[in-house]
Design a protein around this motif. Structure first.
Motif, short mmCIF file in Angstrom:
data_model
loop_
_atom_site.label_atom_id
_atom_site.label_comp_id
_atom_site.label_asym_id
_atom_site.label_seq_id
_atom_site.Cartn_x
_atom_site.Cartn_y
_atom_site.Cartn_z
N GLY A 69 11.18 19.04 15.49
CA GLY A 69 11.91 19.12 16.65
C GLY A 69 13.68 17.75 16.52
O GLY A 69 13.99 17.98 17.13
N LEU A 70 13.14 16.99 15.76
CA LEU A 70 13.92 15.42 15.39
C LEU A 70 15.28 15.97 15.17
O LEU A 70 16.42 15.12 16.45
CB LEU A 70 13.37 14.44 14.31
N ALA A 71 15.42 17.30 14.08
CA ALA A 71 17.42 17.39 14.73
C ALA A 71 17.28 18.08 15.71
O ALA A 71 18.70 17.52 16.20
CB ALA A 71 17.37 18.33 13.31
N ARG A 72 17.28 18.50 16.52
CA ARG A 72 17.01 19.20 17.72
C ARG A 72 17.28 18.27 18.89
O ARG A 72 18.72 17.74 19.63
CB ARG A 72 16.19 19.70 18.40
N GLN A 73 16.52 16.88 19.16
CA GLN A 73 16.67 15.63 19.64
C GLN A 73 18.34 15.14 19.17
O GLN A 73 18.79 14.41 20.36
CB GLN A 73 15.99 15.17 19.37
N ILE A 74 18.13 14.97 18.26
CA ILE A 74 19.54 13.64 17.67
C ILE A 74 20.52 14.40 18.15
O ILE A 74 21.90 13.97 18.54
CB ILE A 74 19.22 13.62 16.18
N GLY A 75 20.62 15.76 17.92
CA GLY A 75 21.57 16.58 17.64
C GLY A 75 22.10 17.07 19.44
O GLY A 75 23.98 16.66 19.59
N HIS A 76 21.58 16.29 20.31
CA HIS A 76 22.07 15.83 21.65
C HIS A 76 22.98 15.40 22.08
O HIS A 76 24.16 15.12 22.81
CB HIS A 76 21.02 16.05 22.56
N ALA A 77 22.58 13.86 21.13
CA ALA A 77 23.26 12.79 20.50
C ALA A 77 24.58 12.98 20.08
O ALA A 77 25.91 12.60 20.00
CB ALA A 77 22.52 11.79 20.13
N MET A 78 24.71 13.96 19.22
CA MET A 78 25.45 14.43 17.54
C MET A 78 26.21 14.97 18.21
O MET A 78 27.06 15.33 17.53
CB MET A 78 25.27 14.08 16.45
N GLU A 79 26.25 15.87 19.24
CA GLU A 79 27.08 17.37 19.75
C GLU A 79 28.67 16.72 19.64
O GLU A 79 28.94 18.01 19.04
CB GLU A 79 26.93 17.59 21.07
N LYS A 80 28.83 16.24 20.26
CA LYS A 80 30.63 15.93 20.67
C LYS A 80 31.18 15.47 19.38
O LYS A 80 32.35 17.01 18.97
CB LYS A 80 30.96 15.24 21.64
N PRO A 81 30.50 15.39 18.23
CA PRO A 81 31.55 14.41 17.50
C PRO A 81 31.15 15.32 15.49
O PRO A 81 32.55 16.32 15.61
CB PRO A 81 30.96 13.25 16.08
N MET A 82 30.14 16.23 15.59
CA MET A 82 29.78 17.42 14.49
C MET A 82 30.64 18.89 15.06
O MET A 82 31.06 18.63 14.33
CB MET A 82 28.18 17.19 14.78
#
Length: 397
Positions: A69-82
């Protein structure tokens, strides 16, 4: 009836070509057994000394990032640029970063893992595959830069163009397929596992993946040598050379380019003794690195075989990556001319990257990725602010 007959006829021709290629390959193995055995041993040493130490730890890390689930946690911070730039959720960010740092095919394996964990949709996974499977700094800086061109500057130019080209491909493929932002936002948690279970499963999965990769590397190395011994590759190179001659490329360029299209390492090393303008040599190397070679593509296909993801966005993205990288590298060599001899001593200083000392190359790559990510973040914020401003202006009117 006529259409069915035509289809059966084309299928039989296709089968005849496949059977003929298998028979020819078997003949070559018997006829040139000594040469193929020697090159197979060289490929095994390459796998043991380079591929396994370089890729296996990244395979474990990529699998752990998805399963825990680390990718999901990182995804919260990277959601906007991605989301703004690439049209994929923030949870896909580790695939792009690990692909730039770990090399082929870490990014593709991570992307497929995200899709299997239902952390992104099919369309988003196919977009991600188009730009996340990239070469790592160890190969570009150590082999292409230090060993082939004897220049750290050449390696940095190739790596910078490689990263920028990957980003451009991601922006282009943002428009691939239908928008699925509403779907990916409602996906489940993806079956997250505790560390005690995720770690052994990640190690077993990484071991299976590395065996597949080594098998493809050995096969394509032997196949390339056979094609050379039997005169097939030189004949194809001559045909390609005639096609490229109007653009100012000699037959030697065509031979190296065709070798790189089949197998990346062979093509890159072939540029060592190639003469001609430096910009053209660097551009060919950049195209090879962006395209990655049929050997790498078969490694990705091995991961895709039991999924419903299409391979065509991936292949289109790699071709576009090669063309973008070649153009950017040629432009960089033209605008920033440098003498390879003047930087040969610097090339020797970073030659340790190609001898499996990866810590410095890892941090250098991570620094470049962080710098690029900051630029992407600022671009996404600027785009969001502009969109918000335009919305307020419309309401005012």
């Amino acid at each position: 009836m006529t259409k069915k007959f035509r289809f059966c006829g084309a299928h039989r021709i296709y089968q005849a070509l496949i059977y003929g290629a298998i028979a020819l390959f078997a003949y070559g193995l018997v006829r040139y057994s000594r040469q193929t055995s020697a090159v197979a041993c060289e490929a095994l040493r390459l796998c043991g000394n380079v591929l396994i130490p370089a890729l296996f730890p990244f395979f474990v890390v990529s699998s752990m990032a998805v399963s825990t689930g680390l990718a999901r946690q990182i995804g919260h911070a990277m959601e906007k640029p991605m989301r703004v730039l690439f049209g994929v959720p923030g949870v896909c960010a580790p695939a792009f970063v690990l692909g730039l740092v770990g090399g082929y095919p870490v990014g593709a394996k991570t992307a497929i893992g995200l899709y299997r964990q239902k952390l992104c949709t099919k369309t988003e996974a196919e977009r991600l595959l188009a730009f996340c499977n990239n070469s790592g700094p160890a190969f570009i800086l150590g082999v292409a830069g230090a060993a082939v061109f004897s220049s750290s500057t050449a390696g940095l130019l190739l790596y910078g163009a490689h990263i920028l080209s990957g980003i451009l491909v991601g922006v282009v493929f943002r428009f691939y397929g239908k928008s699925s932002s509403s779907v990916s936002g409602s996906l489940g948690r993806g079956g997250e596992l505790p560390f005690s279970k995720a770690f052994p499963e990640s190690v077993r999965d990484a071991a299976s993946s590395i065996i597949n990769i080594c098998a493809f590397v050995i096969f394509f190395t032997v196949a390339t040598r056979l094609l050379n011994q039997m005169g097939i590759l030189p004949a194809l190179s001559g045909l390609l050379g005639r096609l490229l001659q109007p653009f100012g490329f000699s037959p030697e360029y065509a031979e190296r380019l065709l070798g790189g299209i089949l197998e990346l390492t062979t093509g890159i090393w072939g540029l060592t003794d190639l003469g001609g303008p430096l910009g053209a040599r660097l551009a060919i190397a950049a195209f090879m690195l962006g395209w990655a070679g049929l050997s790498v593509h078969c490694q990705v296909l091995a991961f895709l075989h039991d999924s419903d993801l299409s391979v065509w966005p991936y292949l289109g993205g790699k071709m576009l990556h090669g063309l973008f990288a070649a153009a950017l590298t040629w432009l960089g060599a033209y605008l920033l001319p440098f003498d390879l001899a003047a930087f040969s001593h610097l090339g020797k200083r970073i030659h340790f990257i190609s001898t499996l000392k990866f810590s410095q190359s890892f941090w250098l790559a991570l620094l470049l990725v962080c710098l690029v990510w900051c630029l992407l973040w600022l671009a996404s914020l600027a785009g969001a602010a502009r969109k918000k401003h335009c919305g307020k202006a419309r309401r005012t009117l």
